[in-house]
Structures are given as C-alpha cells and as structure tokens.
Write a protein that holds these residues in place. Structure first.
Motif, short mmCIF file in Angstrom:
data_model
loop_
_atom_site.label_atom_id
_atom_site.label_comp_id
_atom_site.label_asym_id
_atom_site.label_seq_id
_atom_site.Cartn_x
_atom_site.Cartn_y
_atom_site.Cartn_z
N VAL A 319 35.79 40.03 -72.51
CA VAL A 319 36.09 40.07 -71.08
C VAL A 319 36.26 38.64 -70.59
N LEU A 320 37.42 38.36 -69.99
CA LEU A 320 37.74 37.01 -69.55
C LEU A 320 37.56 36.84 -68.04
N GLY A 321 37.60 37.93 -67.31
CA GLY A 321 37.46 37.81 -65.87
C GLY A 321 37.27 39.17 -65.22
N LEU A 322 36.73 39.14 -64.01
CA LEU A 322 36.46 40.37 -63.27
C LEU A 322 36.72 40.10 -61.79
N ARG A 323 37.34 41.08 -61.12
CA ARG A 323 37.59 40.95 -59.69
C ARG A 323 37.38 42.30 -59.01
N SER A 324 36.90 42.25 -57.79
CA SER A 324 36.84 43.47 -56.99
C SER A 324 36.85 43.10 -55.51
N GLU A 325 37.72 43.75 -54.79
CA GLU A 325 37.71 43.69 -53.33
C GLU A 325 37.42 45.10 -52.86
N PHE A 326 36.41 45.23 -52.01
CA PHE A 326 36.05 46.59 -51.61
C PHE A 326 35.68 46.67 -50.14
N TRP A 327 35.77 47.90 -49.64
CA TRP A 327 35.50 48.21 -48.25
C TRP A 327 34.31 49.17 -48.21
N LEU A 328 33.24 48.75 -47.58
CA LEU A 328 32.05 49.58 -47.46
C LEU A 328 31.99 50.18 -46.07
N ASP A 329 31.78 51.49 -46.02
CA ASP A 329 31.70 52.21 -44.75
C ASP A 329 30.27 52.14 -44.23
N LEU A 330 30.06 51.29 -43.21
CA LEU A 330 28.73 51.09 -42.63
C LEU A 330 28.35 52.19 -41.66
N GLY A 331 29.30 53.04 -41.29
CA GLY A 331 29.03 53.95 -40.20
C GLY A 331 29.10 53.21 -38.88
N ALA A 332 28.47 53.75 -37.86
CA ALA A 332 28.70 53.29 -36.50
C ALA A 332 27.97 52.01 -36.10
N TYR A 333 26.90 51.66 -36.81
CA TYR A 333 26.12 50.47 -36.44
C TYR A 333 25.59 49.78 -37.69
N VAL A 334 25.18 48.54 -37.53
CA VAL A 334 24.44 47.83 -38.57
C VAL A 334 22.97 48.16 -38.38
N ARG A 335 22.42 48.91 -39.31
CA ARG A 335 21.01 49.25 -39.22
C ARG A 335 20.16 48.20 -39.94
N THR A 336 18.87 48.43 -40.01
CA THR A 336 17.93 47.40 -40.43
C THR A 336 18.28 46.73 -41.74
N ASN A 337 18.79 47.49 -42.70
CA ASN A 337 19.13 46.90 -44.00
C ASN A 337 20.53 47.29 -44.45
N GLY A 338 21.40 47.58 -43.50
CA GLY A 338 22.73 48.05 -43.84
C GLY A 338 23.57 47.06 -44.62
N LEU A 339 23.39 45.76 -44.36
CA LEU A 339 24.21 44.76 -45.04
C LEU A 339 23.66 44.39 -46.41
N ARG A 340 22.47 44.88 -46.77
CA ARG A 340 21.92 44.58 -48.08
C ARG A 340 22.75 45.27 -49.18
N VAL A 341 23.33 46.43 -48.89
CA VAL A 341 24.08 47.17 -49.91
C VAL A 341 25.34 46.41 -50.35
N PRO A 342 26.21 45.99 -49.42
CA PRO A 342 27.37 45.22 -49.88
C PRO A 342 27.00 43.89 -50.50
N GLU A 343 25.95 43.27 -50.00
CA GLU A 343 25.52 41.99 -50.59
C GLU A 343 25.11 42.18 -52.05
N ASN A 344 24.31 43.22 -52.31
CA ASN A 344 23.93 43.50 -53.69
C ASN A 344 25.13 43.84 -54.55
N THR A 345 26.01 44.68 -54.02
CA THR A 345 27.17 45.11 -54.80
C THR A 345 28.01 43.94 -55.24
N VAL A 346 28.32 43.06 -54.32
CA VAL A 346 29.25 41.98 -54.63
C VAL A 346 28.59 40.91 -55.50
#
Length: 778
Positions: A319-346
């Motif tokens: 494997v020489l390289g990896l890329r991903s651009e993604f869109w995470l559906d947060l729903g209607a608001y940012v809840r207490t730990n909502g942004l932890r999921v995309p941060e971990n994923t990326v």
C-alpha cells in the motif's frame, strides 16, 4: 453489610488467599439483578413527585409561530406546562448544551437549546414540557399542546450542497483535515489506484432500559439529588450547575443500576436540564422516563457517513497511499461529543498498517435528523470498514491473497514505537505495544480458510473476511478512587467511574481484594455518589479498568501502608516487618498479628481508615485487534448466513477473563446488527421511518453464530500498574468490515459490497472481479 474480615487466632500461621486478578470471578453485580432487588431510576419514587412529559416537534424543520398550552393547563392533575419562554423568564436565557469532547469555536453556533427557540430542526426536538401528578395525565395533557409550525425545507442528505440553511453559518460545522507524507504524489506515481464510494448506515444503541431520571428536591438546603445519571456524572453535574446558575455543591449525583449504556446513555441531553429545572422551580421531586419511540427520535444516533475513498498500491500488494473524503451526518445539532466521531474516523483511517502517505477530510454536516454522537467504538467501526474494503479491493485487483496483502502491510514489532501525527491540534498516535502479526495469525488460524476454499471450489457461495484495527483506550487526564476500612470489618470502595453494565464493581473488588489479600466477595463497591467522590472523569472509551482500577489500587495500597504503620505500633515492631494475609497484618518473626478491623478501631475517632488517590496519565493506549468472519450467501435470495465469527484483541492483562469474553461477545453481536440489520431511515421530508422495534431489526440467536474469542494477554502495558488495556470496544470495531469482506468473497465481487447494513437484494446478480497482475490502473 458485608461479612466481617476473618479474624483467626493471633498466633496461628496463615495461608494467603488465591489472587483474584486474572481469574473469572463471578460478577458481584448479578445477584440483585437476578433477585429483582436492583434499583433502577424507574424504581425510585420520592414522596410528592410529579411526572414530566416532553412535547416534541412533529416536524423536521420549521418556524414556531405559536404554542397553545391552555387546554393542557386546564386538565385536572396537571401541575405546570412550560416552554422556552418560561425558561428565559426564570433564568434570563435558554441554556444551550456545551460540548464535552472535541470542542471547536464553530461548534458553539450549532449547540442545542434545552427547549426549541423559535425554530424546530428535527422530529422529536423538545418544544414544551408538561408536569402532572401521574404519567397518564401527563401524556394525555401533552397530546393537547398545540404547536403551530410553518414548515421549512428539510435537509436530509449531508452530501448535497445546502438546499436550505438550517443555521445562519451554513450546514457544515467543521472540516477536519488529516494528512502525513505526500498522498498526492503517491497516487500520481502508483501503478494501481482504486477509488470508490463507501457508505455507513445510520443506527443507534438499543439498551434494554431507556433513559430516565429522578430529581429529588431537598427543601432544607435547596439541594437537588439526581438519580440515573451515568457515564460522566461529574461533567454532567458541572454542566447542569452552569445551566441552572447555581453552585455545583447544591447538586448531588447518585448512581443507580442501569440497563445498558453503549455510549448513547449518560451524555447530557435536554431532559437532564429540564427535570432538574422543574424540580428546582416546583420545589418538589420530578420523574421522567422516555418510551421506546422517544428513544428512537431523541437519543443520539450514530455512524452515518458517506466516503469517497481511494487506495494506491503496487503490483506486489504494497500500500503506497490512502485517501478519504467523507461527509458525516451530525443531525440537527452538535451534541456533547458529536464531533469526536469524525475526528476519530479521519485520524484513525490508516489503521495498523505501515502506510506512509495519507490524506483525509471529514465534513461535519448538519441535517434535519435526530442529532448524532458516539456509539460503541465511535469512528473506529467506520474507518475500519472503509480501510478494510479498500484493502480487499486492492488484493482482488492485483490478484494477491487478501491475507497475504495484510501481512505485507501490518506494522511489525521492530517498527515500534510507530508514531503518526495526522492533525496538528490532536496528539500524535503512538503504536508502541503488541505483536500485530502474531494476533492476526491466531485469528486466521481459527477461520478454517482451507475449508472455505474447498467449498468454494465446488461452487458454493461462501467466503471469509478479516479486518484489523486499533482502538484507543485509557484516556485521561485522571480518575479518582478511594478505599475505607471500618472497625466492623467492612471494606468499601468508591471511584469516579460509574457502572454501565461492564462489570466495573466486580473488577474493582478483585483489584482491592488482592491488595488486602481477601476474597472479592468481602469488598463492597459502592454506587457513585458525588458527595462521597467529588471528582472523576467517568466510564467511556474503554477507560474504566485502566483508570478507575489503577486509582482504586493506589488508594488501597495507601490504606494498607497506613494500616501497616498502625499495626506496627500496636505490635511494637518496625513497619517493614508487617505483612498482610487474609486481611490480617502480621509480624512473621514473632507470629503475632492484628486484624484490619482492630487497626481501624485504633486509628482514631470514628474507627475508620480511609485513603484516596488520583491515577493520572498523559497519553492514551492504542490496542490492536483482528476480527474474522465466514459467511455463506444464498444464491437465490441473497440472504447471508454468518457461520463463524472470531474476535481477537490485545487486552494487555485481563483482570477478569470471563468479563472480557462477555464484552467481546456482546460487542460482536452489536456489530452483526450494524452489518446486516439495523438502520434508521428518513423520508425526504425528514420524517423518521423507524420508531419502534417493529421497524428496527436487531440480531437474534438465529443470526449470530457461536463467537470465538481470543483474549491476547501477551503484551501487558506499562501505562498503568495493572498492565490492562481496553476491552469494551474491541469486540465490535472490525465486525462489520470482516462480515462485509466475507460476503464480498462469497459472491466473488469486492466492488459490490460498499455499504452496510448489507441488504440481500444488493448481493444478487453479482459478477466476479477479475484480478489484474501485470497491467497498471490509471
């Protein structure tokens, strides 16, 4: 009251008890659960309590014109009906719920108010509350509250450009950018490049017990006692005090038994404020409990992501390289730990492979759905699915055994410590413990690969899949523990962590019992009470054993040191000559001894020994896991049948192997549900199509085979004195990816399986993907 400690004759020789740590001691939590004597939030009924019902929006997006509460107020038994205007009149503002993790300045513009202010943004959003003397009256009155809403265009697809701005600043809250190496150059020069769209469906945790709270009001000092808070009670206490504008010391959080957590329970929701505010305003206890429909539309959702991902490799499978651009559906608001999921994923996307070039972009997008946040192994499940599908596609494209491709690319022990800095503002990931190849081979050895290939040679649609990953555990900054011993012979343990069904109290009793050299059954582990333990971080992210266990161990050792000094004075010897066996402190030279109860009695007024400790860390641990699956697919219906699941995970040191096994199996079953069955769907107007267990499919014994577990204890960590790593999430992270890989192998088409849950209809009319050995792919 536990049985008193043994008090053998003071001159008789003693044999120490068998150490409990490392043994499968039966769960100490279970007897009250089996007998029906455990106390859940729903069992607590303070005198004079009223019941709160939440009036929720029936519309996904719209402007509130009026809220008519007159009919509800006139119903006998109704105590109060309140809206956001009442909260504002009382407090001067309508509080918004703060982020707990992954805070960013932009997130402040997308926080949820405790009651809707002028606009609703998802079906299920709280718009008013009704309080009555009983639940039946409260429900009937809530149905009479008329909320007039002018509909606005809903947003249900996070990938589409903003068709309607849900918030003035736009629908994208944040974009996380992660990178290392030179991905652009790697992809330009690579002989083989594969790009595809991958999707993870929306689902949530389904604990047996839905959320519920009881808030008691103590008139003497205007104190609020909150029953039912779990996961992060100390943080919730601070947040509640901030919103109510009172001193945190006026709020007492008390733990109850809980019917499952899995990440969605215990975060701070609007109801956490509303129940307490009502109790404070009415000066009487308030009860609230959601029904299953409310759980589906109000409790955090999770997982939904849409990826455009690509992998670059050579013809030998490197494997020489990896890329991903993604869109995470947060729903209607940012809840207490909502942004932890995309941060971990990326940040975790490259996983346990030696990938030198990577770029990831995570778009965190608001839609008109129930808000989303963490669910068991947040971000880990998602990135593992994306990465492992790409690995399988690369193997198929270049004609290499997918197992061999992984062997080529897994990080080896001689490369450790292996560090990655993906986002400047996020601490580097350091993989410094474990033998990834060894555990990988153990899992492969359990899959029966040769038998699968033999069956395939006869034309049977069967395949195997494997997924490797790492999980973060033991996050700090600290956890608190305390131990007390009394003149009556009782030993009581407390910690800042709370039990969410993982066997916390059993583990803490084992750790403490070994320090005192007594059976864990003689230890009482008290439910959390913030008057007794005034600080703590909580139970999430596979941290309880490492952090709370280590803190309690340290406190127990401090208490034993104090007891040893007192015993030495009582026996007239040097403290170094005092040993502890069976809870008795002895001078081995003379054979004289004194039990712990007598030492506590001699320690001073009150006859109690007490010690407290904080265990602190500066960095988390990253633990390796590998999951394997064998799946057959019915060629006529496309229905997959899981024949074998193997869960392997490096736990460092298992305090209680049976508890670890239970964590692995339970998590794997949740992974099966996510892979094949569970999905939260919406129509184009933002109406939820899944609001009951009639609609939301969950795995049963028919869908889940016997699960084989490999508890790897060959690499205890030196990050804590117990040698333990995480276990709570290690059983789910790779399951959807492994099942997906096995299904793709069964139908001989790795590019068809690009999303989960996997629907049988998508597996029909599959065509094999021919290997490419000599050509390059543009």
């Amino acid at each position: 009251m536990p049985s008193p400690l043994p008090s053998p004759a003071s001159t008789s020789p003693r044999q120490g008890v068998v150490p409990a740590v490392g043994r499968s001691v039966p769960r100490l939590e279970d007897p009250p659960l089996v007998r029906g004597s455990a106390m859940f939030a729903g069992d607590i009924r303070p005198e004079g309590a009223v019941v709160m019902m939440v009036v929720r929006s029936p519309v996904a997006h719209g402007a509130i014109t009026t809220i008519d509460t007159d009919v509800a107020r006139s119903i006998p038994g109704v105590v109060a009906v309140w809206t956001a205007d009442d909260v504002r009149r009382d407090l001067g503002q309508v509080p918004h719920i703060s982020p707990r993790l992954s805070e960013t300045p932009r997130a402040d513009h997308y926080l949820q108010p405790v009651l809707a202010i002028g606009r609703v943004r998802y079906v299920g959003e709280p718009v008013a509350i009704v309080l009555a003397t009983d639940r039946y009256t409260a429900e009937d009155a809530a149905e009479t509250v008329f909320v007039d809403i002018d509909p606005l265009a809903p947003v249900v697809d996070p990938v589409e450009p903003d068709p309607c701005r849900i918030f003035p600043m736009g629908n994208e809250v944040q974009a996380f950018h992660a990178r290392f190496g030179n991905a652009e150059r790697a992809f330009q020069e690579a002989p083989v490049v594969i790009e595809c769209r991958l999707r993870i469906g929306r689902h949530t945790a389904i604990p047996m017990e839905t959320r519920g709270l009881v808030v008691d009001y103590v008139s003497d000092d205007q104190t609020l006692i909150v029953y039912g808070s779990t996961k992060v009670p100390h943080w919730n206490r601070r947040e509640l005090a901030r919103q109510l504008q009172i001193d945190p010391q006026r709020i007492i959080m008390k733990e109850t038994s809980i019917g499952g957590g899995f990440g969605v329970r215990g975060e701070f929701y609007p109801e956490d404020f509303l129940t307490a505010w009502c109790a404070l305003r009415l000066r009487r206890p308030v009860l609230w409990g959601e029904d299953r429909r409310e759980h589906f539309i109000a409790t955090n959702h999770s997982r939904e992501q849409n990826h455009v991902a690509s992998i670059a490799g050579d013809l030998e499978g490197n494997v020489l390289g990896l890329r991903s651009e993604f869109w995470l559906d947060l729903g209607a608001y940012v809840r207490t730990n909502g942004l932890r999921v995309p941060e971990n994923t990326v940040t975790w996307m490259p996983g346990p492979y030696d990938i030198r070039n990577y770029e990831g972009i995570a778009h965190c997008v608001i839609t008109n759905k129930t808000p989303a946040a963490t669910y068991r192994a947040p971000g880990g499940v998602e990135c593992t699915f994306v990465r492992e599908r790409l690995m399988d596609m690369l193997a198929a494209r270049v004609g290499i055994d997918p197992l061999e491709l992984r062997r080529k690319n897994l990080i080896s022990t001689d490369q450790m410590p292996y560090a990655r800095q993906t986002i400047d503002a996020v601490p580097a990931i350091v993989l410094d413990e474990g033998d990834f190849h060894s555990l990988f081979e153990k899992v492969v050895g359990r899959l029966g690969v040769d038998d699968v290939e033999r069956r395939r040679s006869t034309g049977e649609q069967v395949g195997f899949g494997i997924a490797t990953f790492f999980e973060r555990s033991g996050a700090g900054p600290f956890e608190r523990g305390s131990v007390s011993a009394t003149a009556e012979g009782a030993i009581t343990v407390r910690s800042g962590a709370s039990s969410v069904g993982q066997g916390l109290r059993t583990m803490l009793a084992q750790v403490t019992g070994d320090v005192f050299d007594v059976s864990p059954e003689l230890i009482t582990v008290a439910l959390l009470d913030t008057t007794e333990t005034d600080a703590g971080v909580g139970s999430f992210g596979s941290r309880s054993t490492m952090m709370a266990g280590a803190a309690v161990r340290e406190a127990a050792m401090k208490l034993i040191d104090e007891a040893r000094s007192t015993a030495a004075e009582m026996l007239g010897v040097d403290p170094d000559r005092i040993s502890v066996r069976n809870g008795v402190l002895s001078d081995d030279s003379s054979g004289r001894s004194v039990d712990l109860a007598a030492v506590a009695q001699a320690s001073g007024p009150g006859g109690t020994l007490h010690a407290e400790a904080d265990f602190k860390v500066t960095a988390p641990i990253y633990d390796f896991g590998a999951h394997g699956a064998v799946v057959s697919v019915d060629p006529e219906t496309g229905v997959p049948r899981i024949e074998r699941l193997v869960v392997g995970f490096d736990v460092g040191k298992a305090i209680n192997p049976k508890l670890v096994e239970g964590q692995f199996i339970g998590a794997a079953v949740q992974g099966v549900g996510g892979a094949l069955l569970e999905e939260l769907l919406y129509d184009p107007d933002g109406n939820p199509l899944v609001t009951s267990l009639m609609d939301y499919l969950m795995p049963t014994a028919s869908e889940v085979p016997p699960i084989e577990t490999i508890i790897d204890e060959s690499h205890p960590t030196d990050h804590n004195p117990l040698g333990a790593k995480g276990a709570g999430e290690g059983g789910i992270t790779g399951i959807p990816a492994a099942i997906s890989g096995a299904i793709a192998h069964a139908i001989s088409d790795h590019e068809r399986v690009t999303s989960f849950p996997i629907h049988p209809s998508s597996l029909l009319e599959a065509s094999p993907l021919p290997p490419i050995r000599k050509e390059t792919t543009p």
